[in-house]
Design a protein around this motif. Structure first.
Motif, PDB file in Angstrom:
ATOM      1  N   SER A 283       0.926  -1.227   0.009  1.00 23.02           N
ATOM      2  CA  SER A 283      -0.051  -0.060   0.066  1.00 23.02           C
ATOM      3  C   SER A 283       0.681   1.220   0.122  1.00 23.02           C
ATOM      4  CB  SER A 283      -0.868   0.133   1.020  1.00 23.02           C
ATOM      5  OG  SER A 283      -0.395  -0.264   2.480  1.00 23.02           O
ATOM      6  N   CYS A 284       1.902   1.210   0.810  1.00 24.05           N
ATOM      7  CA  CYS A 284       2.643   2.420   0.903  1.00 24.05           C
ATOM      8  C   CYS A 284       3.499   2.677  -0.609  1.00 24.05           C
ATOM      9  CB  CYS A 284       3.965   2.285   2.099  1.00 24.05           C
ATOM     10  SG  CYS A 284       3.171   2.779   3.375  1.00 24.05           S
ATOM     11  N   GLY A 285       4.014   1.507  -1.204  1.00 27.60           N
ATOM     12  CA  GLY A 285       4.646   1.445  -2.336  1.00 27.60           C
ATOM     13  C   GLY A 285       3.570   2.228  -3.478  1.00 27.60           C
TER      14      GLY A 285
ATOM     15  N   TYR B  33       3.424   6.915   7.588  1.00 31.55           N
ATOM     16  CA  TYR B  33       3.118   7.320   9.045  1.00 31.55           C
ATOM     17  C   TYR B  33       2.401   6.116   9.824  1.00 31.55           C
ATOM     18  CZ  TYR B  33       1.725   9.839  13.258  1.00 31.55           C
ATOM     19  OH  TYR B  33       1.525  10.495  14.636  1.00 31.55           O
ATOM     20  N   SER B  34       1.693   5.608   9.322  1.00 27.08           N
ATOM     21  CA  SER B  34       0.719   4.400   9.931  1.00 27.08           C
ATOM     22  C   SER B  34       1.337   3.232  10.025  1.00 27.08           C
ATOM     23  CB  SER B  34      -0.424   4.162   8.973  1.00 27.08           C
ATOM     24  OG  SER B  34      -1.140   5.357   8.667  1.00 27.08           O
ATOM     25  N   VAL B  35       2.503   3.236   9.281  1.00 27.81           N
ATOM     26  CA  VAL B  35       3.543   1.878   9.424  1.00 27.81           C
ATOM     27  C   VAL B  35       3.968   1.718  11.044  1.00 27.81           C
ATOM     28  CG1 VAL B  35       5.793   0.769   8.843  1.00 27.81           C
ATOM     29  CG2 VAL B  35       3.906   1.712   7.060  1.00 27.81           C
ATOM     30  N   GLY B  36       4.275   3.060  11.301  1.00 28.44           N
ATOM     31  CA  GLY B  36       4.815   3.266  12.624  1.00 28.44           C
ATOM     32  C   GLY B  36       3.625   3.433  13.620  1.00 28.44           C
ATOM     33  N   TYR B  37       2.757   4.272  13.180  1.00 24.20           N
ATOM     34  CA  TYR B  37       1.592   4.619  14.241  1.00 24.20           C
ATOM     35  C   TYR B  37       0.747   3.405  14.673  1.00 24.20           C
ATOM     36  CZ  TYR B  37      -1.833   6.924  16.762  1.00 24.20           C
ATOM     37  OH  TYR B  37      -2.680   7.677  17.935  1.00 24.20           O
ATOM     38  N   MET B  38       0.611   2.486  13.648  1.00 26.85           N
ATOM     39  CA  MET B  38      -0.324   1.257  13.996  1.00 26.85           C
ATOM     40  C   MET B  38       0.388  -0.010  14.223  1.00 26.85           C
ATOM     41  SD  MET B  38      -3.304   2.613  13.817  1.00 26.85           S
ATOM     42  CE  MET B  38      -4.737   1.490  13.451  1.00 26.85           C
ATOM     43  N   ALA B  39       1.802   0.014  14.453  1.00 29.37           N
ATOM     44  CA  ALA B  39       2.717  -1.186  14.562  1.00 29.37           C
ATOM     45  C   ALA B  39       2.265  -2.165  15.394  1.00 29.37           C
ATOM     46  CB  ALA B  39       4.161  -0.705  15.011  1.00 29.37           C
ATOM     47  N   GLU B  40       1.388  -1.665  16.468  1.00 27.93           N
ATOM     48  CA  GLU B  40       1.046  -2.628  17.636  1.00 27.93           C
ATOM     49  C   GLU B  40      -0.474  -3.204  17.150  1.00 27.93           C
ATOM     50  OE1 GLU B  40       3.061  -3.090  20.434  1.00 27.93           O
ATOM     51  OE2 GLU B  40       4.323  -2.155  18.874  1.00 27.93           O
ATOM     52  N   ASP B  41      -1.122  -2.656  16.075  1.00 30.49           N
ATOM     53  CA  ASP B  41      -2.487  -2.981  15.920  1.00 30.49           C
ATOM     54  C   ASP B  41      -2.635  -4.496  15.607  1.00 30.49           C
ATOM     55  OD1 ASP B  41      -5.084  -1.435  16.032  1.00 30.49           O
ATOM     56  OD2 ASP B  41      -5.410  -2.815  14.360  1.00 30.49           O
ATOM     57  N   PRO B  42      -3.776  -5.144  15.638  1.00 29.37           N
ATOM     58  CA  PRO B  42      -3.859  -6.347  15.302  1.00 29.37           C
ATOM     59  C   PRO B  42      -4.278  -6.527  13.834  1.00 29.37           C
ATOM     60  CG  PRO B  42      -5.529  -6.197  16.808  1.00 29.37           C
ATOM     61  CD  PRO B  42      -4.543  -4.901  16.856  1.00 29.37           C
TER      62      PRO B  42
ATOM     63  N   GLY C  80     -11.509   7.653  15.518  1.00 29.91           N
ATOM     64  CA  GLY C  80     -10.735   6.909  14.706  1.00 29.91           C
ATOM     65  C   GLY C  80      -9.339   7.190  15.157  1.00 29.91           C
ATOM     66  N   PRO C  81      -8.547   6.332  14.382  1.00 29.54           N
ATOM     67  CA  PRO C  81      -6.962   6.416  14.574  1.00 29.54           C
ATOM     68  C   PRO C  81      -6.495   7.724  14.014  1.00 29.54           C
ATOM     69  CG  PRO C  81      -7.615   4.314  13.717  1.00 29.54           C
ATOM     70  CD  PRO C  81      -8.913   5.118  13.648  1.00 29.54           C
ATOM     71  N   THR C  82      -5.578   7.926  14.823  1.00 28.63           N
ATOM     72  CA  THR C  82      -5.145   9.641  14.477  1.00 28.63           C
ATOM     73  C   THR C  82      -4.705   9.711  12.839  1.00 28.63           C
ATOM     74  OG1 THR C  82      -4.495   9.776  16.656  1.00 28.63           O
ATOM     75  CG2 THR C  82      -3.535  11.677  15.149  1.00 28.63           C
ATOM     76  N   PRO C  83      -3.915   9.015  12.458  1.00 29.65           N
ATOM     77  CA  PRO C  83      -3.506   9.152  10.896  1.00 29.65           C
ATOM     78  C   PRO C  83      -4.719   9.243  10.078  1.00 29.65           C
ATOM     79  CG  PRO C  83      -2.623   7.137  11.674  1.00 29.65           C
ATOM     80  CD  PRO C  83      -3.190   7.422  12.658  1.00 29.65           C
TER      81      PRO C  83
ATOM     82  N   GLU D 103      10.519   9.370  21.814  1.00 26.90           N
ATOM     83  CA  GLU D 103      10.338  10.108  20.360  1.00 26.90           C
ATOM     84  C   GLU D 103       9.855   9.011  19.401  1.00 26.90           C
ATOM     85  OE1 GLU D 103       9.372  12.057  18.346  1.00 26.90           O
ATOM     86  OE2 GLU D 103      10.675  13.595  18.550  1.00 26.90           O
ATOM     87  N   SER D 104       9.244   9.154  18.461  1.00 21.58           N
ATOM     88  CA  SER D 104       8.475   8.261  17.514  1.00 21.58           C
ATOM     89  C   SER D 104       9.663   7.738  16.537  1.00 21.58           C
ATOM     90  CB  SER D 104       7.374   8.673  16.641  1.00 21.58           C
ATOM     91  OG  SER D 104       6.418   9.347  17.344  1.00 21.58           O
ATOM     92  N   PRO D 105       9.487   6.703  16.103  1.00 22.70           N
ATOM     93  CA  PRO D 105      10.410   5.822  15.063  1.00 22.70           C
ATOM     94  C   PRO D 105      10.714   7.010  13.693  1.00 22.70           C
ATOM     95  CG  PRO D 105       8.453   4.455  15.012  1.00 22.70           C
ATOM     96  CD  PRO D 105       8.342   5.676  16.009  1.00 22.70           C
ATOM     97  N   TRP D 106      11.555   6.615  13.235  1.00 26.48           N
ATOM     98  CA  TRP D 106      11.875   7.326  11.847  1.00 26.48           C
ATOM     99  C   TRP D 106      10.737   7.602  10.894  1.00 26.48           C
ATOM    100  CZ3 TRP D 106      14.646  11.275  10.974  1.00 26.48           C
ATOM    101  CH2 TRP D 106      15.924  11.591  11.832  1.00 26.48           C
ATOM    102  N   VAL D 107      10.165   6.137  10.803  1.00 26.26           N
ATOM    103  CA  VAL D 107       9.146   6.065   9.848  1.00 26.26           C
ATOM    104  C   VAL D 107       7.766   7.044  10.034  1.00 26.26           C
ATOM    105  CG1 VAL D 107       7.828   4.254  10.833  1.00 26.26           C
ATOM    106  CG2 VAL D 107       7.913   4.117   8.514  1.00 26.26           C
ATOM    107  N   MET D 108       7.630   7.535  11.305  1.00 23.31           N
ATOM    108  CA  MET D 108       6.736   8.556  11.720  1.00 23.31           C
ATOM    109  C   MET D 108       7.376  10.093  11.639  1.00 23.31           C
ATOM    110  SD  MET D 108       4.946   6.552  14.557  1.00 23.31           S
ATOM    111  CE  MET D 108       3.757   7.957  15.374  1.00 23.31           C
ATOM    112  N   ARG D 109       8.553  10.058  11.723  1.00 20.99           N
ATOM    113  CA  ARG D 109       9.171  11.317  11.825  1.00 20.99           C
ATOM    114  C   ARG D 109       9.409  12.093  10.357  1.00 20.99           C
ATOM    115  NH1 ARG D 109      14.467  10.776  15.637  1.00 20.99           N
ATOM    116  NH2 ARG D 109      13.651   8.876  16.111  1.00 20.99           N
TER     117      ARG D 109
END
Lengths: 506, 641
Positions: B32-34, B99-108, B249-252, B459-465
């Protein structure tokens, strides 16, 4: 192939299947299995034959096609013919009947364990009668099919239905029979007026304005109950709640369409002046149907009742579009009927999936199902959206054309009916939320199984068609076009000649 | 290429949606990101091509609805207007995807989330590239659906489900007007194709249309009805109630849908339909009043909210009001300009707030934040960029666009324009105040979060920064670089035929000539707002507490969002349920069934029972009946008639 009596084949192949089922003998389990397979194959063949109809259908003429004519009964001066034929208006109803019968049979595969043989026979007979209705071009033939449908349906509800099935079956039967009796009288009057029971003759006959109103009312009595229109709709929720899933599918998918089909086929072309005269009545009842039943649907605690009430609201669109009598609105009404046949059929199948697992359709018993049944949640979401009329689904095309076409005739009616835009999602999404979303609180819901392969096979064609009609409705609108053009021109010519402005509420 | 831009997100959504389990979380994110990044790059190239062509370029795809007089097809309309929107949508969307890759990393349910985001992007692109009203409606409803699904993404939360349904239904109330507007348009023009309608619009000026027994100016009616749709989608008064709740909803999602793209669809529609609105001055006045009012109304509520996301949500309502105010004085270019810059700084603000929430493990209440700037410096820095841009401080993007709008509203000279200017300037003060308040409460002062939470804050990971940095660049510089093209001298060469402004509507042209005091007033209002917030929340934090206690009624009024939700609940929601229940039990049950089938059935039974009682078996009963009958018949025949 074109010399084959295709329509008769499509109509009577199910009866041949019935004969085979009747011949099965042996142990109960063997009989049941054979009955299932015979019914399945018969329905498959019949569907294939009806697809041939679609392929060979010529969309450039409004004449009846695949016509078959033969003498049938001659008693004294009376002469009834066996006369069959279809045009763009009836084509898709035939296809809808064969498709939904097949899906009903598959959906009932494991569910029905009691009197399997009789169940399958009832469905095949029902299929013959339904297809016959849409093909018949002789009033007597039509009436036989039209009334005959009640018998297998009465049995399906009464024998394989829920706990209160007897009350519902009788309510259904008597309600619809009452209307039909009046139609029989009207058919007789048509016969004495035109001297024949041939529908093609009656369609182009010029009925005197006074007679038109009486005959229109008599036909209306029958069709309005079938649709059903408010306030003669109360049989429907009861019938649905008690009917087995497959019965509900046919009831919502086909039997409700008989009324709408009747309006388009008979009331509009035969009695154009009366139709114009009574349009305000139809508009009023349709608007009430849309708003009243939407609000009632909001208050339901039973899934099947909720969907039954939503059906009444959707059919309100159909009656409104039909009698707006503009080209767009009538085409919309026909597409809406096809779409509703698929969508409501699918929604009842969805309820059936849950009923098979928990034996209840009380909304409060469910919740959080998405965790256990993601495929089911997806399927239900698509059909919910189609019921809501989201663009890209079949539900949108019909509603859009109806509203667009009705706006020319009455802005008030369009505005009232367009409230469905927010009323429909209110009750449908509220239903979806209560059943699918949330957390699972009951132990028995934790063990719910997602859709089986058989269930997926039932939903797949419905899903494909709903999206197909939504994204590329041309395949369906094209065959309708010429027939509807012809019909609307005929109506306009008649009303113009009589100097009647097409009535409206404004 | 245009087709690739639009359909890449759809393809990604289908792959990830249906085969998410097979390709796994990482695969879903990559695909999806690609697809979205590729779409953004192609979108950029496409935008360059669009700028080089004179006329709107229309790519037909397929027939859609052809029936009677209606001819609607699937197609892509490429002109500067859709080009700008494609740019905004693909850039912000691709950043949000990353950004969502980092933000939602823990989501099932990562694949589901990515598929929803991509599908949303497809619908949004279909919306902005539509060449007729029906495809516009298709995209419109599609983004509404995705908004519903994404607000309710965490389906096990009752509040998220309620917010999702609310968003859908309130939007649908707007669409009710939109649909009627489409029907009216068809009634007036006999077509729904943009080109044909726009060409014919000048010719139908002055014609009337009967609507609900009321003879209305045709174009005004159509435009006002269509605008009702925009009110719903862009969360303007009185259909604004769904947007703050949408923060469930999720922030992204909030960044993409409820700030940068979907909610701006209403503004886009008004600009797209400028060839209609230009000939309907009354409709434009309605747009201006709604926009101006919402700008100050929403900002006033934003000043006192304590949920970091909700403040920004109210801010979005308010900023959209500015855009409508601009469109209302025929400064469509300024509206689009603000839409463009707003997408960057508001998207940024949401993503930053997401980063804060992420750092604090889900905390959204600003009363439990404070002193975070040392812990998350990247977020802190980029968020200030967004905040200053929103406050319209000079050289930040928001400055260029917001000041252009306010100058244009004044320059229009109309009453509605002046109204918008005054409220807009007031709102500028409030805006600077509430966003500075957010900054001070979140990052400065004493930490109010627990020891534990502060210790874990990271601080958030780079994928979010990286997305933060990209959007920060836009929030800082986009206004400066795009100013000339969007609203400066060569704007006619930029917009070409995409936007129509009648020669007599000169608000935007004269915007640069308004008196200096008026031109700088909004800036001073903004500075004052920041200063006030500084005094209130850094210098003396007791002031707001005392104010809230002193003006309790006003504070509660604002805190409870002017009690609009409660009002709607009493007026619509509860009555609808009650009426539905009543109609069902008394209407269907007692009246129709009671008098109808059940009534007839019991009547029949009753009659039968009475009739059977007549068969008593006593001879004298029968003899008596016969006597009476005989007498009756004889009387009948004997009496002269």
């Amino acid at each position: 192939m074109s010399h084959w009596p295709l329509l008769s084949l499509v109509t009577f192949v199910p009866l041949i299947g019935t004969a085979f089922i009747l011949m099965t003998r042996g142990e109960a389990t063997v009989v049941a299995r054979n009955a299932r397979f015979i019914a399945l194959w018969t329905a498959l063949v019949d569907l294939a034959l009806s697809v041939v109809l679609w392929v060979q259908f010529d969309p450039n003429t409004s004449d009846f096609q695949f016509v078959e004519q033969a003498d049938w009964v001659t008693i004294g001066g009376f002469h009834f013919a066996y006369h069959m034929g279809i045009d763009g208006i009836s084509l898709f109803f035939v296809l809808l009947s064969t498709l939904l019968t097949l899906l009903s049979i598959v959906s009932a595969w494991e569910v029905i364990q009691f009197r399997v043989k009789e169940f399958m026979i009832a469905f095949l007979v029902l299929e013959t009668l339904m297809v016959g209705i849409f093909c018949a071009l002789d009033f007597v033939l039509f009436y036989v099919f039209f009334e005959g449908v009640l018998i297998p349906m009465f049995l399906i509800i009464g024998v394989w239905g829920g706990s209160n099935r007897i009350y519902s079956a009788f309510k259904f039967f008597l309600y619809t029979l009452l209307g039909s009796v009046l139609m029989l009288l009207a058919v007789l009057a048509v016969y004495f007026e035109t001297g024949t029971t041939d529908i093609t003759v009656a369609l182009s006959h010029d009925f005197p304005p006074g007679l038109q109103r009486w005959l229109w009312l008599a036909f209306f009595a029958s069709f309005a109950i079938k649709v059903p229109m408010w306030p003669v709709h109360t049989w429907l929720p009861d019938a649905h709640v008690e009917a087995p899933t497959a019965g509900s599918v046919i009831l919502a998918g086909i039997l409700l369409k008989l009324g709408g089909y009747g309006f388009v086929r008979f009331s509009l072309p035969m009695f154009p002046l009366a139709s114009a005269y009574f349009t305000p009545l139809i508009f009023t009842l349709s608007a009430i149907a849309v708003i009243y039943t939407s609000l009632v649907a909001l208050a339901q605690i039973d899934m099947k009742k909720l969907i039954a009430y939503s059906s009444i609201a959707h059919m309100g669109f159909v009656t409104m579009g039909t009698f707006a009598a503009t080209n767009e609105a009538v085409q919309g009404a026909l597409i809406q009927m096809i779409s509703h046949g698929l969508v409501s059929g699918a929604l009842f199948l969805c309820v059936g999936v849950l009923y098979d697992r928990l034996h209840t359709h009380e909304i409060a018993r469910f919740g959080g199902l998405v965790q256990r049944m993601p495929a089911y949640a997806f399927v239900l979401m698509v059909f919910t959206l189609a019921a809501v009329g989201l663009p890209g689904t079949s539900g949108f095309v019909g509603e859009f054309l109806i509203l667009l076409g009705t706006f020319k005739v009455s802005t008030l009616e369009t505005t009232l009916a367009a409230t469905a835009l927010f009323l429909a999602p209110a009750y449908m999404l509220y239903l979806y939320r209560r059943v699918i979303f949330g957390t699972i609180t009951r132990a028995d819901l934790r063990n719910m199984l997602d859709l089986s392969l058989r269930e997926k096979l039932v939903f797949a064609p419905l899903l494909a068609l709903v999206v197909w009609i939504g994204v590329y409705p041309t395949s369906f609108l094209r065959p309708l076009q010429v027939s509807v053009d012809h019909l609307v021109q005929q109506v306009n010519a008649a009303t113009a000649a009589a100097g009647v402005r097409h009535a409206s509420l404004d | 290429m245009a087709a690739a831009v639009v359909f890449l997100p759809l393809v990604a959504a289908i792959i990830v949606g249906f085969f998410g389990r097979a390709i796994g979380d990482r695969g879903s994110q990559l695909i999806s990101c690609g697809a979205l990044l590729l779409s953004a790059v192609l979108g950029l190239l496409l935008f360059r091509d669009i700028l080089a062509t004179e006329q709107a370029h229309i790519i037909p795809l397929a027939n859609w609805i052809v029936a009677g007089g209606v001819e609607v097809s699937w197609s892509l309309r490429l002109d500067t207007l859709s080009g700008v929107m494609i740019l905004v949508v693909t850039i912000v969307s691709s950043m949000v995807h990353v950004y969502s890759v980092g933000y939602m990393a823990e989501d099932p349910s990562i694949p589901r989330f990515m598929a929803y985001l991509s599908l949303f992007t497809f619908f949004m692109l279909a919306l902005v590239t539509s060449n007729d009203f029906v495809q516009l409606f298709f995209g419109w409803e599609g983004v509404g659906l995705m908004s519903y699904l994404l607000i309710g993404f965490w389906y096990d939360r009752p509040s998220a489900n309620a917010a999702a349904i609310k968003a859908f239904i309130v939007n649908r109330v707007g669409d009710f007007g939109f649909a009627l507007g489409i029907f009216a348009t068809f009634q007036i023009f006999g077509t729904l194709d943009f080109g044909a309608v726009f060409g014919a619009a000048p010719k139908v000026v002055g014609t009337t249309l009967d609507f609900l027994g009321w003879r209305a100016d045709a174009l005004t009616l159509a435009c006002v009805l269509l605008f009702i749709g925009a009110i719903g989608k862009s969360a303007q008064i009185p259909l604004h109630t769904w947007l703050p709740d949408a923060m469930e909803g999720p922030t992204p999602v909030s960044a993409l849908i409820h700030a940068a793209t979907m909610v701006t669809a209403g503004v886009f529609m008004v600009c797209r339909l400028s060839p209609m609105f230009e000939y309907a001055p009354t409709a434009l006045a309605v747009v201006g009043i709604i926009g101006g009012t919402t700008a100050v109304f929403a900002a006033s509520i934003g000043m006192v909210q304590n949920d970091i996301k909700r403040v920004i949500a109210w801010s979005t309502c308010s900023q959209l009001g500015y855009m409508f105010a601009a469109a209302a004085v025929s400064a469509y270019a300024a509206a689009m300009f603000h839409l463009f810059t707003h997408a960057f700084f508001k998207g940024l603000l949401f993503l930053c707030s997401g980063s804060v929430i992420h750092a604090l493990g889900g905390e959204q209440d600003m009363r439990r934040m404070g002193g975070l700037w040392r812990k998350i410096p990247w977020t802190y820095g980029t968020m200030w960029v967004g905040a200053l841009s929103l406050s319209a401080l000079p050289f930040f993007s928001g400055y260029f666009s917001k000041d252009t709008i306010l100058a244009a509203t004044w320059a229009s000279g109309s009453a509605v324009g002046r109204y918008s200017y005054c409220l807009g300037t007031l709102a500028a003060f409030m805006t600077a105040f509430y966003i500075s308040r957010v900054m001070f409460m979140t990052f400065h002062g004493e930490p109010r979060a627990g020891e534990e939470a502060m210790h874990h804050a990271h601080e958030s990971p780079w994928v979010m920064r990286v997305p933060l940095l990209v959007l920060a660049l836009g929030a800082a510089f986009a206004g400066y670089f795009a100013y000339e093209a969007f609203v400066g001298e060569p704007q006619a060469g930029f917009w070409k035929s995409a936007i129509l402004v009648l020669p007599q509507h000169t608000a935007l042209v004269e915007a640069e000539q308004i008196p200096l005091t008026l031109a700088y007033l909004p800036l001073f209002a903004g500075l004052l707002g920041i200063a006030t917030a500084y005094v209130f929340y850094i210098v003396n934090p007791m002031i707001p507490v005392r104010l809230a206690a002193g003006y309790r009624a006003l504070y509660q009024f604002l805190l409870n969002r002017w009690y609009v939700d409660e009002l709607y609940d009493r007026l619509f929601v509860r009555p609808a349920m009650a009426i539905g229940d009543g109609l069902w039990k008394s209407g269907d049950g007692a009246v129709i069934d009671g008098l109808g089938p059940d009534g007839v059935a019991s009547l029949t039974r009753d009659l039968a029972r009475r009739a059977s009682r007549l068969q008593s078996g006593y001879l004298y009963h029968y003899a008596f009946a016969m006597m009476i009958g005989l007498v009756a018949i004889v009387t009948w025949y004997l009496f002269p008639r």
